[in-house]
Design an enzyme around this catalytic site. Structure first.
Site, PDB file in Angstrom:
ATOM      1  N   GLU A   1      54.725  14.396  57.303  1.00  0.00           N
ATOM      2  CA  GLU A   1      55.509  15.393  56.582  1.00  0.00           C
ATOM      3  C   GLU A   1      56.101  14.794  55.315  1.00  0.00           C
ATOM      4  O   GLU A   1      56.345  15.502  54.342  1.00  0.00           O
ATOM      5  CB  GLU A   1      56.623  15.927  57.479  1.00  0.00           C
ATOM      6  CG  GLU A   1      57.427  17.055  56.869  1.00  0.00           C
ATOM      7  CD  GLU A   1      58.469  17.608  57.818  1.00  0.00           C
ATOM      8  OE1 GLU A   1      58.748  18.814  57.755  1.00  0.00           O
ATOM      9  OE2 GLU A   1      59.007  16.832  58.637  1.00  0.00           O
TER      10      GLU A   1
ATOM     11  N   ASN B   1      72.309  15.891  56.990  1.00  0.00           N
ATOM     12  CA  ASN B   1      72.622  14.730  56.156  1.00  0.00           C
ATOM     13  C   ASN B   1      73.195  13.578  56.975  1.00  0.00           C
ATOM     14  O   ASN B   1      72.851  12.412  56.766  1.00  0.00           O
ATOM     15  CB  ASN B   1      73.633  15.127  55.074  1.00  0.00           C
ATOM     16  CG  ASN B   1      72.946  15.626  53.808  1.00  0.00           C
ATOM     17  OD1 ASN B   1      71.718  15.639  53.725  1.00  0.00           O
ATOM     18  ND2 ASN B   1      73.731  16.016  52.831  1.00  0.00           N
ATOM     19  N   GLU B   2      74.083  13.926  57.906  1.00  0.00           N
ATOM     20  CA  GLU B   2      74.725  12.878  58.711  1.00  0.00           C
ATOM     21  C   GLU B   2      73.706  12.127  59.562  1.00  0.00           C
ATOM     22  O   GLU B   2      73.737  10.894  59.667  1.00  0.00           O
ATOM     23  CB  GLU B   2      75.813  13.498  59.591  1.00  0.00           C
ATOM     24  CG  GLU B   2      77.007  14.064  58.831  1.00  0.00           C
ATOM     25  CD  GLU B   2      76.713  15.401  58.156  1.00  0.00           C
ATOM     26  OE1 GLU B   2      77.514  15.828  57.312  1.00  0.00           O
ATOM     27  OE2 GLU B   2      75.687  16.036  58.488  1.00  0.00           O
TER      28      GLU B   2
ATOM     29  N   GLN C   1      55.125  25.049  64.090  1.00  0.00           N
ATOM     30  CA  GLN C   1      55.657  23.834  64.704  1.00  0.00           C
ATOM     31  C   GLN C   1      56.709  24.170  65.753  1.00  0.00           C
ATOM     32  O   GLN C   1      57.725  24.783  65.438  1.00  0.00           O
ATOM     33  CB  GLN C   1      56.254  22.946  63.610  1.00  0.00           C
ATOM     34  CG  GLN C   1      56.942  21.695  64.119  1.00  0.00           C
ATOM     35  CD  GLN C   1      57.395  20.807  62.985  1.00  0.00           C
ATOM     36  OE1 GLN C   1      56.579  20.124  62.363  1.00  0.00           O
ATOM     37  NE2 GLN C   1      58.677  20.808  62.690  1.00  0.00           N
ATOM     38  N   GLY C   2      56.496  23.740  66.991  1.00  0.00           N
ATOM     39  CA  GLY C   2      57.428  23.987  68.079  1.00  0.00           C
ATOM     40  C   GLY C   2      58.244  22.750  68.400  1.00  0.00           C
ATOM     41  O   GLY C   2      58.001  22.087  69.419  1.00  0.00           O
ATOM     42  N   TYR C   3      59.185  22.430  67.532  1.00  0.00           N
ATOM     43  CA  TYR C   3      60.065  21.284  67.740  1.00  0.00           C
ATOM     44  C   TYR C   3      61.481  21.733  68.122  1.00  0.00           C
ATOM     45  O   TYR C   3      61.953  21.495  69.217  1.00  0.00           O
ATOM     46  CB  TYR C   3      60.135  20.421  66.476  1.00  0.00           C
ATOM     47  CG  TYR C   3      59.039  19.400  66.331  1.00  0.00           C
ATOM     48  CD1 TYR C   3      57.843  19.487  67.043  1.00  0.00           C
ATOM     49  CD2 TYR C   3      59.171  18.333  65.446  1.00  0.00           C
ATOM     50  CE1 TYR C   3      56.842  18.552  66.882  1.00  0.00           C
ATOM     51  CE2 TYR C   3      58.178  17.391  65.282  1.00  0.00           C
ATOM     52  CZ  TYR C   3      57.013  17.497  65.992  1.00  0.00           C
ATOM     53  OH  TYR C   3      56.023  16.563  65.829  1.00  0.00           O
ATOM     54  N   SER C   4      62.181  22.386  67.185  1.00  0.00           N
ATOM     55  CA  SER C   4      63.606  22.684  67.357  1.00  0.00           C
ATOM     56  C   SER C   4      63.865  23.652  68.510  1.00  0.00           C
ATOM     57  O   SER C   4      63.059  24.551  68.778  1.00  0.00           O
ATOM     58  CB  SER C   4      64.182  23.286  66.071  1.00  0.00           C
ATOM     59  OG  SER C   4      64.152  22.352  65.024  1.00  0.00           O
TER      60      SER C   4
ATOM     61  N   SER D   1      58.928  28.437  61.721  1.00  0.00           N
ATOM     62  CA  SER D   1      58.422  29.078  60.502  1.00  0.00           C
ATOM     63  C   SER D   1      57.045  29.682  60.733  1.00  0.00           C
ATOM     64  O   SER D   1      56.166  29.030  61.308  1.00  0.00           O
ATOM     65  CB  SER D   1      58.349  28.061  59.368  1.00  0.00           C
ATOM     66  OG  SER D   1      59.614  27.528  59.073  1.00  0.00           O
TER      67      SER D   1
END
Length: 395
Positions: free
Chosen positions: A251, A374-375, A131-134, A168
């Protein structure tokens, strides 16, 4: 939402358990309980062979329609499959991103030609996806993607320039799906496209990232003119954000059941360790173990609730709390595991089951950060699930 199982479902459970017992032996015996959090890099070659073994038995893509090689299982039977898979100690799935994320996205939003081209390799366990997101400046703020995609005016292909990070299994993958900015000058979620491209080509460089667990399944991926064919865009140019969000909804779909079953296995290992080393005599630790067990049941029932609706890529309100819930639960389980280990938790040389718990505890520290901190998750819950305008948020 059903919480019980029919006689037919229980017969299916016996079928799954029997197949796993028969096949998770010989060379695959070494894969038992491997490939979980903190241990994702375990023996990828053998795990790919296991994926092909699953495919030959018809146990990959069990939720897909039968027309595309799946079994079309009900939610109850999907739950049974994941329960028995975890109970058998079967390894973490290297085909997860293709089977659980890209595959359902193609089924919902792809073209017939794209389905015919990509789904068979995923189902057969012969083609693997990452996955090429971040990106360095686009983690929780995914809409800040800066990787550029320019269309070749002659061929119509897309040429990519930029960098992805925390990818990953990139070194073990054949393909990558990428969210890239295809409209110069666009900002935020506008002007993005969702592209599919092979990793084995000029213009792609993959660099592993060594983690505190000792593994390196995360990677940086650099694009310098890498090419995605004109036909390998899902949706229309500039509308990639909607596709990316649909994929993230999947997901939080049926694949969550497999994740929970692995959590059950980890909790069982913590309980067995507490009994064997005497930590179970500590009433405070016993209370935390009970709290972990009850929290996992809550996660399960919420997953069944959100899976009882349509699986069309839309993110139901109850699904929005899931990532926040499981990441905090798993982080707390990691703390509990280390406390049950006592001083042994500080030592590297331990029996394999203890090592795996150590690695999982270390890895769990990242659970509340990746895929939206979380925020960020609380903001999304407030805005999209509760409908609170930004100005009315507490604090």
């Amino acid at each position: 939402m059903r919480l019980d199982f029919s006689p037919e479902d229980e017969a299916f459970r016996r079928e799954v358990a029997g197949w796993l017992s028969e096949h998770l032996r010989g060379p695959f015996e070494a894969l038992k309980h491997r490939g979980g959090p903190g241990d994702e890099g375990a023996d990828p070659a053998l795990r790919k062979a296991w994926e092909r073994e699953l495919a030959q038995g018809g146990w990959t893509c069990v939720a897909w329609p039968t027309a595309w090689g799946g079994r079309g299982l009900s939610i109850e039977q999907q739950l049974i499959f994941h329960e028995e898979y975890a109970r058998a100690g079967a390894p973490g799935r290297l085909g997860h991103l293709g089977e659980g994320l890209l595959g359902p996205t193609l089924l919902a939003l792809g073209t017939e030609a794209q389905r015919e081209r990509f789904l068979p390799g995923i189902r057969a366990g012969t083609e693997y996806w990452c996955q090429g997101y971040s990106e360095p400046s686009a983690g929780s703020d995914l809409a800040n993607v800066q990787t550029r995609a320019q269309q070749d005016p002659l061929s119509g292909d897309w040429l990519l320039h930029g960098q992805k990070v925390w990818t990953s299994w990139a070194l073990e993958s054949d393909w990558i799906f990428v969210l890239a900015r295809s409209e110069p000058g666009s900002k935020g979620h506008k002007g993005l496209s969702f592209l599919l491209l092979p990793l084995d080509q000029p213009g792609v460089e993959i660099r592993p990232i060594r983690q505190m667990t000792g593994g390196a399944e995360f990677n940086e991926v650099f694009f310098d003119g890498a090419r995605a064919q004109a036909a390998d865009i899902i949706g229309k140019p500039g509308e990639g954000w909607a596709v990316a969000m649909a994929l993230l909804a999947f997901e939080r779909g049926a694949s969550t059941l497999g994740q929970q079953m692995h959590f059950t296995q980890e909790l069982t290992q913590v309980i067995e360790l507490a009994r064997s080393n005497g930590a179970a005599r500590d009433p405070h630790l016993r209370g935390r173990i009970a709290q972990a067990w009850s929290g996992l049941r809550v996660l399960r029932y919420n997953a069944l609730r959100m899976l009882s609706g349509a699986q069309d890529g839309s993110l139901r309100p109850e699904a929005m709390i899931y990532k926040y819930g499981w990441s905090n639960w798993h982080r707390d389980l990691g703390k509990l595991a280390l406390d049950v280990m006592g001083v042994a938790g500080d030592l590297r040389e331990q029996p394999l089951p203890v090592q795996l718990l150590q690695q999982s505890a270390l890895f769990a520290r990242s659970d509340t950060i990746y895929a939206g901190t979380n925020e960020i998750q609380l903001n999304l819950i407030a805005e999209r699930a509760l409908g609170m305008p930004r100005a009315s948020r507490p604090g």
